[in-house]
Design a protein around this motif. Sequence first.
Motif, short mmCIF file in Angstrom:
data_model
loop_
_atom_site.label_atom_id
_atom_site.label_comp_id
_atom_site.label_asym_id
_atom_site.label_seq_id
_atom_site.Cartn_x
_atom_site.Cartn_y
_atom_site.Cartn_z
N GLY A 1 -10.49 -1.08 -4.12
CA GLY A 1 -9.17 -1.39 -3.56
C GLY A 1 -8.92 -0.71 -2.24
O GLY A 1 -9.81 -0.10 -1.64
N TYR A 2 -7.67 -0.81 -1.80
CA TYR A 2 -7.24 -0.20 -0.54
C TYR A 2 -6.03 0.67 -0.80
O TYR A 2 -5.24 0.40 -1.71
N LEU B 1 0.83 -1.22 0.00
CA LEU B 1 0.00 0.00 0.00
C LEU B 1 0.86 1.26 0.00
O LEU B 1 0.52 2.25 -0.64
N PHE B 2 1.96 1.22 0.71
CA PHE B 2 2.87 2.37 0.76
C PHE B 2 3.47 2.65 -0.62
O PHE B 2 3.61 3.79 -1.04
N LEU C 1 0.44 -14.49 -1.29
CA LEU C 1 -0.19 -14.84 -0.01
C LEU C 1 -1.61 -15.32 -0.27
O LEU C 1 -2.27 -14.83 -1.19
N PRO C 2 -2.09 -16.26 0.54
CA PRO C 2 -3.48 -16.73 0.37
C PRO C 2 -4.48 -15.60 0.63
O PRO C 2 -4.22 -14.67 1.40
N SER C 3 -5.65 -15.72 0.02
CA SER C 3 -6.71 -14.71 0.14
C SER C 3 -7.04 -14.38 1.59
O SER C 3 -7.12 -13.22 1.97
N ILE D 1 -7.65 -6.47 -3.47
CA ILE D 1 -7.25 -7.66 -2.71
C ILE D 1 -6.68 -8.71 -3.67
O ILE D 1 -5.64 -9.30 -3.41
N SER D 2 -7.37 -8.93 -4.78
CA SER D 2 -6.93 -9.96 -5.74
C SER D 2 -5.53 -9.64 -6.28
O SER D 2 -4.72 -10.56 -6.47
N ASP D 3 -5.23 -8.36 -6.51
CA ASP D 3 -3.90 -7.98 -6.98
C ASP D 3 -2.84 -8.20 -5.90
O ASP D 3 -1.71 -8.60 -6.19
N MET D 4 -3.22 -7.93 -4.65
CA MET D 4 -2.29 -8.17 -3.54
C MET D 4 -1.98 -9.66 -3.43
O MET D 4 -0.82 -10.04 -3.20
#
Length: 168
Positions: free
Chosen positions: A62-63, A13-14, A31-33, A22-25
Amino acid sequence: MDLDPVRIIEAVLFSSPQPVKISDMEIQTQLPSATVRKAVKDLTSEYEKKETSLRVAKVGSGYALLLKDEYAPFGRAFAPKEIPDNILRTATWIAYHQPVMQSDLAHALGSKTYTDVRELHDLGLISMKKKGHSYVLSTTKKFPEYFGINGTSPTAIKKYLEERAKGN
């Protein structure tokens, strides 16, 4: 070495200039969902409790890691301007009055707005639908994401603009 998922999401995020889904992260961090979702929730809670100028915000789908409203004026002075003021004025007019005819916009703000509209459209911030000899202009889903507006409806965008105009 096992890295903390919360710190990984914080780094994502930074580093991102735009909100991250979330899906892109999940894809980028591997990492798992459930881990990503828990890390976002934990990071949001952590920033709410800390005495810091930052917050985690849901922006569109998104976040993002954003400045808290009361600290934003201090950060703005040092942030690079991505969109010139004249184009921001045009974007604000469209967002507030949407849907708006491009011909009405040009009548209100001047013929320079045709260039502004083209740039905003190229950035993906507004949509243009042909109607007669003009276009109907509206914001896209990218608009609230780009400006950190919580909500994608024209009403939510208008409310955000009214609050900003009042200095809230």
